[in-house]
Design a protein around this motif. Sequence first.
Motif, PDB file in Angstrom:
ATOM      1  N   GLU A 204       0.827  -1.200   0.000  1.00 54.28           N
ATOM      2  CA  GLU A 204       0.000   0.000   0.000  1.00 54.28           C
ATOM      3  C   GLU A 204       0.868   1.260   0.000  1.00 54.28           C
ATOM      4  OE1 GLU A 204      -2.897  -0.563   3.004  1.00 54.28           O
ATOM      5  OE2 GLU A 204      -3.620   1.499   2.788  1.00 54.28           O
ATOM      6  N   ILE A 207       2.385   1.881  -3.347  1.00 54.20           N
ATOM      7  CA  ILE A 207       1.395   2.414  -4.300  1.00 54.20           C
ATOM      8  C   ILE A 207       1.089   3.879  -3.991  1.00 54.20           C
ATOM      9  CG2 ILE A 207      -0.987   2.217  -5.137  1.00 54.20           C
ATOM     10  CD1 ILE A 207      -0.710  -0.820  -4.704  1.00 54.20           C
ATOM     11  N   MET A 208       0.966   4.187  -2.708  1.00 55.40           N
ATOM     12  CA  MET A 208       0.732   5.588  -2.327  1.00 55.40           C
ATOM     13  C   MET A 208       1.824   6.479  -2.889  1.00 55.40           C
ATOM     14  SD  MET A 208      -0.403   5.377   1.654  1.00 55.40           S
ATOM     15  CE  MET A 208      -1.096   6.989   1.976  1.00 55.40           C
ATOM     16  N   ARG A 209       3.040   5.996  -2.727  1.00 54.50           N
ATOM     17  CA  ARG A 209       4.193   6.745  -3.192  1.00 54.50           C
ATOM     18  C   ARG A 209       4.139   6.902  -4.710  1.00 54.50           C
ATOM     19  NH1 ARG A 209       8.129   9.657  -1.628  1.00 54.50           N
ATOM     20  NH2 ARG A 209      10.245   9.185  -2.249  1.00 54.50           N
ATOM     21  N   LEU A 210       3.731   5.825  -5.363  1.00 55.45           N
ATOM     22  CA  LEU A 210       3.656   5.811  -6.822  1.00 55.45           C
ATOM     23  C   LEU A 210       2.660   6.832  -7.350  1.00 55.45           C
ATOM     24  CD1 LEU A 210       5.335   3.865  -8.466  1.00 55.45           C
ATOM     25  CD2 LEU A 210       3.347   2.366  -8.649  1.00 55.45           C
ATOM     26  N   VAL A 211       1.506   6.932  -6.698  1.00 54.59           N
ATOM     27  CA  VAL A 211       0.469   7.806  -7.236  1.00 54.59           C
ATOM     28  C   VAL A 211       0.580   9.237  -6.697  1.00 54.59           C
ATOM     29  CG1 VAL A 211      -1.125   5.919  -7.670  1.00 54.59           C
ATOM     30  CG2 VAL A 211      -1.235   7.157  -5.500  1.00 54.59           C
ATOM     31  N   GLY A 212       1.649   9.509  -5.944  1.00 52.59           N
ATOM     32  CA  GLY A 212       1.926  10.890  -5.606  1.00 52.59           C
ATOM     33  C   GLY A 212       1.449  11.371  -4.244  1.00 52.59           C
ATOM     34  N   ALA A 213       1.331  10.442  -3.293  1.00 47.31           N
ATOM     35  CA  ALA A 213       1.015  10.881  -1.930  1.00 47.31           C
ATOM     36  C   ALA A 213       2.251  11.560  -1.347  1.00 47.31           C
ATOM     37  CB  ALA A 213       0.614   9.692  -1.079  1.00 47.31           C
ATOM     38  N   SER A 214       2.055  12.645  -0.615  1.00 45.73           N
ATOM     39  CA  SER A 214       3.205  13.319  -0.005  1.00 45.73           C
ATOM     40  C   SER A 214       3.704  12.497   1.181  1.00 45.73           C
ATOM     41  CB  SER A 214       2.798  14.709   0.464  1.00 45.73           C
ATOM     42  OG  SER A 214       1.875  14.595   1.516  1.00 45.73           O
ATOM     43  N   ASN A 215       4.922  12.777   1.592  1.00 45.38           N
ATOM     44  CA  ASN A 215       5.492  12.061   2.733  1.00 45.38           C
ATOM     45  C   ASN A 215       4.638  12.213   3.979  1.00 45.38           C
ATOM     46  OD1 ASN A 215       7.511  11.394   1.072  1.00 45.38           O
ATOM     47  ND2 ASN A 215       9.136  12.434   2.197  1.00 45.38           N
ATOM     48  N   THR A 217       1.431  12.651   4.119  1.00 39.66           N
ATOM     49  CA  THR A 217       0.255  11.782   4.001  1.00 39.66           C
ATOM     50  C   THR A 217       0.610  10.323   4.265  1.00 39.66           C
ATOM     51  OG1 THR A 217      -0.479  13.262   2.253  1.00 39.66           O
ATOM     52  CG2 THR A 217      -1.661  11.188   2.490  1.00 39.66           C
ATOM     53  N   VAL A 299      10.825   6.901   3.075  1.00 39.58           N
ATOM     54  CA  VAL A 299      10.146   7.557   1.950  1.00 39.58           C
ATOM     55  C   VAL A 299      10.907   8.813   1.539  1.00 39.58           C
ATOM     56  CG1 VAL A 299       7.867   6.667   2.397  1.00 39.58           C
ATOM     57  CG2 VAL A 299       8.579   8.781   3.479  1.00 39.58           C
TER      58      VAL A 299
END
Lengths: 299, 237
Positions: A204, A207-215, A217, A299
């Motif tokens: 998860e 994937i978060m990192r992949l779709v552009g979630a900030s650190n 978040t 991250v």
Amino acid sequence: MKLLRMINFSLRDAFKSVFRNFSLSLASITCITITLVIVAVSLILSANVENFSKKIREDVTMVVYVNNGATTEQVETIRQQIASLDNIATLDFKSKDMVKQEMQSSDEFLNSIMSEWSAEENPLKDTFLVTVKDIEKIKTTVTSIRSLENVNLVDYGEEMIDKLITVFKVIEKVSIGAVIALVAVTIFLIINTIKLTIYSRKREISIMRLVGASNFTIKNPFVFEGIILGLLGSILPVLAIIFGYNSVYTHFDGKAISPLITLIKPTPFVYYLSAIIVLMGIVVGMIGSYRAVKRYLKV
Amino acid sequence: MYMEFICINDVTKQYKNGVTAIYDLNLKIKKGDFAFIIGGSGSGKSTLIKMLYREEKPTRGEIVVGGLNVAKLRNSKVYKIRRKLGIVFQDYRLLPKSNVYENVAFALEVIGAKKTEIRTKTLKALELVGLKGKVRDYPDQLSGGEQQRVAIARAIVNSPKLLLCDEPTGNLDPEMSMEIMRVLENINKTLGTTIIMATHDKEIVNKMKKRVIVLKEGRLINDYEKGKYDDEAIKND
Ligand SMILES: Nc1ncnc2c1ncn2[C@@H]1O[C@H](COP(=O)(O)OP(=O)(O)OP(=O)(O)O)[C@@H](O)[C@H]1O
Ligand SMILES: [Mg+2]
């Protein structure tokens, strides 16, 4: 607005995670609970010890007996000499007549014997009742008073006070030590719980990192998770404090060991204590999760 | 300003273990392009794609994507480039415990989009990949082709200008692969999304007649407009 939405998202995520890895969460909640209960017990103990040792210190009265033959002037000299010492809080004079009357009124038998004594025959001694400001320095004060002329005896329940003071000091030290050790253990366990959550959610997170979630978040849910663990862990200790202390207080009728030692009244004491415990749960949970995130969430 | 959407200038990538995966690469890709990257195993296709979304940093050189200097981006700022592009992999990378809708919506949730916005965009993306009828299904109830279409929907849900695909048909049979290619072509045509796709699939490359960038042992050796699969270049000597 956006921040609020993100916090809402993180919270939901954190709750989900607490229940998804329930056995794991339960382990750290249990640990927090145990720690907080012990912390609460030691806080209750040390607060009460603090409370009644303060009371005892205030109440300790030494009795200074004056030699039988002393004249009124000599008694007055003694009074002035005692009053001039550093550590004196209060100083009362009780003549041998007053002592005699007190004793007579307290007991039938004593009354029958003493009523036959005339004022000249009274074998009792004039006394001064002295309380000190600092109980730790009582020995010095006693020595000074003993060395005064015409002072026969100074009595202050020496042994009991000495013992109480050492016992209180030991209890305080032990409970502080125990609390520090337990907090350290709990933080360690929370770090490990969050570490496992992080590992179990690696996919998860990537994937978060992949779709552009900030650190921010990405990290938030784990910090919230720690806080939630801390909060859940403090529920039982708070209930234990409120109901436990109240029932102990009623059971002992507000006194412990001897009537001399009174317990702190439950209200508002238990509520202050509960607030401290909840706060401590939150802080411990937060420190643990923050450290885990820092160490294991690259991250 | 750069005229081209993607500019790769003198990029070399050497991994920590000493392997150099890309040598002195210069490449420009225009907005709205559809380009294949082909090459034998280990030729550096994945490395190139990874550098475009800042999973790897080039050892030397400059990579600019849509005005953002990707090579210089700090770790804490990586999300900036990730929000400008979508990525699709061979292994789909879906959340197994979330259904189709949740998987796609996730990409918008984590960047703080509004609920109503999430809903309309998610449904639109799922419609575009032809999965509107399966929003409540879970990944393990879908075929490989359908799972890949969920991944594509997730990649395009935030309307990125660039879609990166690393062997998106690698796990699919020819029929499903063509289905995926139709979806990608459609996205390229209707949304104007620039698409860069690394692949081994000769048949697909031949059929699509798009730009073909050929890598061999980390070097760009051919770059065809409307090319076809370059057997000669791929062959291992
Ligand atoms: N993380 C890494 N660390 C070290 N070396 C790596 C790493 N990733 C790739 N390499 C090496 O870099 C070279 C290029 O690898 P890359 O994955 O880019 O090739 P590829 O063209 O995608 O191959 P394939 O078609 O098999 O996917 C290979 O020699 C590989 O061993
Ligand atoms: Mg590859």
